[in-house]
Every structure is written in C-alpha cells, then in structure tokens.
Design a protein around this motif. Structure first.
Motif, short mmCIF file in Angstrom:
data_model
loop_
_atom_site.label_atom_id
_atom_site.label_comp_id
_atom_site.label_asym_id
_atom_site.label_seq_id
_atom_site.Cartn_x
_atom_site.Cartn_y
_atom_site.Cartn_z
N LYS A 27 26.35 32.88 39.29
CA LYS A 27 26.78 33.64 40.46
C LYS A 27 25.72 33.50 41.55
CE LYS A 27 26.66 37.63 43.03
NZ LYS A 27 25.65 38.63 43.39
N THR A 229 29.11 43.18 42.67
CA THR A 229 29.61 43.48 41.33
C THR A 229 30.83 42.64 41.00
OG1 THR A 229 28.78 45.75 41.46
CG2 THR A 229 30.50 45.32 39.85
N SER A 232 29.79 39.00 40.30
CA SER A 232 29.05 38.94 39.03
C SER A 232 30.00 39.13 37.85
CB SER A 232 27.96 40.02 39.00
OG SER A 232 27.01 39.82 40.02
N ALA A 233 30.97 40.02 37.99
CA ALA A 233 31.93 40.25 36.91
C ALA A 233 32.82 39.03 36.71
CB ALA A 233 32.77 41.49 37.20
N SER A 236 30.78 36.60 34.78
CA SER A 236 30.64 37.06 33.40
C SER A 236 31.91 36.80 32.59
CB SER A 236 30.29 38.55 33.38
OG SER A 236 29.06 38.80 34.03
N ALA A 237 33.06 37.07 33.19
CA ALA A 237 34.33 36.85 32.50
C ALA A 237 34.55 35.36 32.22
CB ALA A 237 35.49 37.42 33.32
N ALA A 274 37.65 41.32 36.63
CA ALA A 274 36.60 41.81 37.52
C ALA A 274 37.11 42.90 38.44
CB ALA A 274 36.03 40.65 38.34
N TYR A 277 37.21 46.06 36.60
CA TYR A 277 35.84 46.54 36.40
C TYR A 277 35.31 47.23 37.65
CZ TYR A 277 30.86 46.29 35.10
OH TYR A 277 29.56 46.59 34.81
N VAL A 278 35.53 46.61 38.80
CA VAL A 278 35.05 47.18 40.06
C VAL A 278 35.81 48.46 40.41
CG1 VAL A 278 34.87 46.82 42.55
CG2 VAL A 278 34.19 45.01 40.98
N HIS A 297 28.64 50.92 36.64
CA HIS A 297 28.94 49.78 35.78
C HIS A 297 29.42 50.30 34.43
CE1 HIS A 297 27.19 46.38 38.21
NE2 HIS A 297 26.90 47.46 38.92
N SER A 299 32.71 48.94 31.56
CA SER A 299 33.02 47.87 30.60
C SER A 299 34.34 47.24 30.99
CB SER A 299 33.09 48.42 29.17
OG SER A 299 34.07 49.43 29.07
N PHE A 300 34.62 46.08 30.41
CA PHE A 300 35.85 45.36 30.71
C PHE A 300 37.04 45.97 29.97
CE2 PHE A 300 33.60 41.06 31.67
CZ PHE A 300 33.30 41.51 32.95
#
Length: 593
Positions: A27, A229, A232-233, A236-237, A274, A277-278, A297, A299-300
């Motif tokens: 990212k 965020t 970044s999510a 991460s995913a 994401a 998540y946000v 923050h 969790s998914f």
C-alpha cells in the motif's frame, strides 16, 4: 505542514524491508515530492511481476495506491510535479488507486458532481494507465439532472443543497469501482491471480462494466483516517487471498485451512471487504483530542450493518428498491418426527409469506420432478435443464417451455414449489414459483433489453429482473465470493445460496470448497435472524434465507451447516444417487431441525 524525507532515506527503508520479507501486497500513501514518486517507481519495477498478472503465483505482488493530494479540508498537499511523476512512474505499476472525489477531480482537472460524471471520471482515470480505480464516496453528489445554476460561479463547485445531494438524501455512502478487465472466476481459483475472464461468462461484479458499492452513511465528524484505512484494508484483503492461493498451490490441492471465498479474493472483492471494515470503523469512531476522531479498527466480515451492497441505480435508496417475493427463514421444525411428512400449509406464515423448505433437491428432467413430487417431505424442487436433456438446440425456447410446463403442472397438482434454473422467460410463461440464477446468468438477465452504451455500464434498469419481479416470481441467486454477495444483497432476492461447501462431484465449479466457517460468515453478512434495530444496507436482509450447496450428502453434514446458520440445503447426488429416496429425504429434513 508536510515534510518529505530525502529519496535516499526512502530507498534505504524499502531495500531493507524487501531484503527481509518479500511482500504479498503493498500500500502506497502520500508521496510529497517528485523525487519520492520516482524512487517508489524504481522500487516497484525491481519487484518481479508487479501487478501484471503473468507468471508463476509466488512472485505476484499486489500494489494499492492511495493518491493523497487533497486534504479533507480541501487544502493541496503536493505540488503538480509530484502529481505528474506519480501518474508517469506509478500508475502503470499499480493494481488499483483509491482517490476520494476531490483527488479524482484533481487528477482529471474537472469537477465530478453527478453519478454519471463519476462513472466517466473513473473511465478517464483507467485510460491514464491504472488497472482499476475506486472513487471514494460520502461527499455531496448531485442528481444526474442537476441544475447548473446550483454551482457557485466563483468556485465552480456544487453548492451543498440538501435537496440535490444524492448521498445525503438517500442516506448512503457510495463508492464507484471500475477495472480495465473483467475479474471473473478462472477454471481454478488457485490461478486467480490471473484477472482475465472468458467472454460470455461475465458477472455483474467483474468490474469492467463498473459498479457502485453502497453502505450506510453515518453523520459523524470522527472520520479521520478513512482513506488510509480503506487502501490499507484493500491491500490486506488482497494479501489474504494471495496467501490462501499460495497454501493450496504449495500443497498441490485444496487444503482444509483455505476457503473458496478467501481464495477467490480479487480487487473488487477486496474493495467490498475494505468498505465493510471502514464503515464499521466510522460507526464506532470516537472523539480523541480537539479534532475529528479516528475510525476504529475492528475486523473483517463482521455484520450486514456495514457490508456493502451493489445498487443498479445509485440515486435510488434501498427503501425504494422493491424486494422479490419474500421467503421466510425457518425458525423451527415443521416436520413431524413420527410421520416424516411436512404439511405444505405450515410453510406459509399468517402474513402469507412462505417459509423456505428444509431441503431443495436439484434435478434435471421431468421424471425426477414427478418422482420427487410423490415423495414425503418435499416442498421445493429446482429444475436444472442440461443441454443433453433436450433433443434439439439447448436454447430452443419451445422445447424448454414444454419441459418446464410439464414439470409445473405436476408440481401445482401436488402443492410443491418449482424453481427454474436460468430459464426465467419460460418460468414466467409457465407460472412457476421461482427462478434461480447463477452469477453469469444473472448478468445476462439484468442486461436483457437493457445493454446501453455498448454494454459499458450495469447502472440503470433491471432488464429481465423487472419482468421476474412484475410476474411476482421468487428469485434465488448463487454466490461464491464477497463481491457476488454484495451484488445479490443489492437486489433483495428471495434467497441467497452459497457453495460449494464441501468437495463435490455433482457439478464442475470454478470455486474451491467454502467450508462451514464461511457459512457462518455469510449468515453474519446477510444478517442474523433477529434485527437489532440498527438497520443496515440489506433492507430486510435479516429475513433472507441462506441456502447452501455442495457435497452435503448425509445428515451429519446437514447438521453442521444448519448449526452454522444455513436455512436450507440444496442437494443433487444425495437424492439422485440413492435407492432409498424417502429414507434420504427423511434423514436430511430431520437433520435440518
């Protein structure tokens, strides 16, 4: 103020990191100078196969770029030469960029005030060399029939007229996603790093047609860090999906620690994860200090209150989207332990809403439909006609119609509900109870008589779905991935199916087994049985039954998926491959209690 470190310092950091651990996803945030953008471009080129989707899987690195240029206050954060360097050196190397509305406007040199303008803006950004873009919403967005007088002549920005603001009026935060190429399922999700899709097998969520992602809009100032965020999510995913595929590749087969849903994570799926998540973070945002508070923050994949849906029209709120014929989730047993029979009348509540059956046999011809109609405990049957079961062209409407009409006649006489797989026109004509559509057939149905702009956008009317809804037929939709679930949720179907849960030989599928844990996740994202009163994007999703399919051939496995949240089990080989049909039906229905 903004301080840009020397590019030599950044080079040392990047080289140190990649020398220790090779990333699966990267990212990129704010690049305050031309020199930094050039240095990051150098670094990316040094990584093998960055973002090109070729070659062997363990060299694949996903790159997400958050082109931070404009602060939420509207203040510029970087100079023009840094922006131009980012476009030249980074855009061709990244998988997706995540500008907010103001940053997209900065890239394009014009305002994006309406949904259509955002859609065209996304296409123009794609033409700048990136593979995909998501233009983040939550800001003022005018209706497409905007009055140009609503613009301030001095700022050339739309005035904040609440009556014209689409997002504020409908109460949703909406992002627009577009990709250069389709991201449909390959023959095996182990090879899902390849984003190409076969012509004619496109899904509504593949991305090249563009789609809006919608979630609840929270009226709060505690939104600090939402953009960072989100990007970044997404990274991460994408890394999770890459890791899951790598585990299966290393083992040479599907392994129990993987799930088909995670193995199938593509850029569009990562955006759905994401955004959920946000949204959850914004909902739980807290005030810290004197300024806007940060997002929390969490969790998914936590709740349907935050999980996005895909609307066909971004200007129509969820409450105005008419659901398909509703089906009630089963709250308790309706079968008698002594008789093994289910009274058809008990599958309809006092309010007239039918309750989804415990099992849904899927068969391919009239003979099986007739036999199942005479079997105790059967309330629903799905007819999946294969080309081999027709004597002429498989698309011959007349022969298909005759088969469906025969099946509907026998079902009507015995009080069994008949669901037709794919052939929605013939199902309407025969007066069947419902239609089941896979994701590819769903796309073809939506685009029926509705493919405008040479098929460049899915936004607009519902095509064949309007005909199904008008005929008051129930609708079931298959899902295998997060993005497919977002599409299904936006349509408010009668049920949503998930599969394959276990390894299966009954049908060739593009997705690996989901596992029981994914059933639990789907139930959370669709909504739990009891509505907590906080709403959510699903619009009554708490009542949408979850049907599971794939390798569920005995009472033990039925019990597992039932405890995980399944409302109905679709079965093929369990019924067509047994000599004791009534015994199997009894075992499966009792296990669903």
């Amino acid at each position: 103020s903004v301080h840009s470190p020397p590019p030599e310092f950044l080079k040392m950091q990047l080289d140190t990191l990649v020398g220790d651990l090779k990333p699966m996803a990267i990212k990129i945030g704010m690049l305050g100078s031309k020199e930094l953008a050039v240095e990051v471009g150098r670094f990316l080129k040094g990584l093998l196969l960055v973002g090109d989707g070729d070659g062997d899987g363990d060299e694949r690195v996903f790159v997400v770029l958050d082109p931070v240029m404009i602060a939420t206050s509207g203040a510029r954060l970087i100079e023009d030469e840094a922006k131009e360097a980012m476009i030249e050196h980074l855009f061709p190397l990244v998988d997706i960029i995540t500008p907010n509305k103001f940053e997209a406007e900065e890239l394009l040199g014009r305002t994006l005030d309406t949904p259509l303008e955002v859609q065209q803006g996304a296409q123009d950004i794609i033409d700048m060399g990136v593979k995909a873009v998501i233009i983040k919403g939550g800001y003022t967005l005018l209706t497409d029939n905007k009055n140009n007088n609503n613009k301030d002549e001095n700022s050339n920005k739309a005035t904040n007229n609440n009556e014209d603001d689409v997002n504020q009026v409908i109460g949703h935060a909406q992002d627009y996603f577009l990709s250069k190429q389709d991201q449909g399922p390959p023959s095996s999700t182990i090879d899902a790093d390849n984003n190409n899709n076969t012509k004619g097998n496109e899904r509504m969520c593949d991305g090249s047609r563009g789609l809006w992602l919608r979630s609840h809009r929270y009226d709060t100032v505690n939104t600090h860090g939402t953009g960072c965020t989100l990007s970044s999510a997404i990274a991460s995913a994408l890394a999770i999906g890459r890791q899951q595929r790598q585990l299966a590749t290393d083992a040479g087969r599907y392994v129990n620690c993987c799930s088909g849903t995670n193995m199938a994570i593509r850029t569009v799926d990562a955006c759905c994860i994401a955004k959920e998540y946000v949204t959850a973070g914004v909902a739980r945002g807290v005030q810290l200090g004197k300024g806007p508070g940060p997002v929390v923050h969490t969790s998914f994949a936590t709740s349907n209150k935050y999980f996005p849906s895909v609307p066909l029209d971004p200007s129509i709120p969820d409450i105005h989207v008419k659901p398909f014929l509703p089906m009630r989730r089963r709250r308790g047993a309706t079968a008698s332990h002594n008789t093994n029979t289910i009274d058809i009348d008990t599958t309809i509540d006092d309010d007239g809403i039918p309750t989804m059956g415990k099992i849904l046999p899927i068969v391919e011809n009239f003979e099986w439909v007739e036999r199942l109609c005479q079997t105790k405990g059967i309330t629903d049957i799905q007819l999946r006609i294969k080309p081999s079961n027709t004597t002429s062209n498989p698309d011959d409407g007349d022969e298909i119609s005759q088969i469906i009409e025969r099946c509907q006649t026998v079902c009507a006489k015995t009080g069994v509900r008949l669901w037709i797989n794919d052939y929605w026109k013939q199902a309407i004509q025969a007066g069947c109870f419902g239609v089941h559509l896979g994701q590819e057939d769903l796309a073809r149905c939506i685009l029926h008589n509705n493919d405008t702009n040479n098929g460049s956008s899915i936004v607009g009317g519902g095509g064949g779905l309007d005909a199904i809804r008008t005929a008051n037929l129930a609708l079931g939709i298959s899902t295998h991935s997060y993005a497919e679930l977002s599409v299904a949720m936006g349509l408010k179907p009668s049920y949503i199916s998930l599969g394959p849960i276990y390894l299966t030989r009954s049908k060739n599928v593009d997705f690996e087994p989901q596992g029981v844990a994914t059933v639990e996740i789907w139930r959370r994202l669709m909504g739990l049985l009891i509505d907590d009163g906080t709403g959510g994007c699903g619009g009554g999703a708490e009542e949408i039954p979850l049907v599971v399919i794939g390798g569920i051939g005995n009472g033990e496995k039925v019990g597992e998926v039932r405890r995980a949240g399944a409302d109905c089990v679709a079965v093929i080989g369990a019924v067509t491959g047994t000599e004791d049909l009534e015994g199997v039906v009894s075992e499966l229905t009792l296990a669903m209690e």
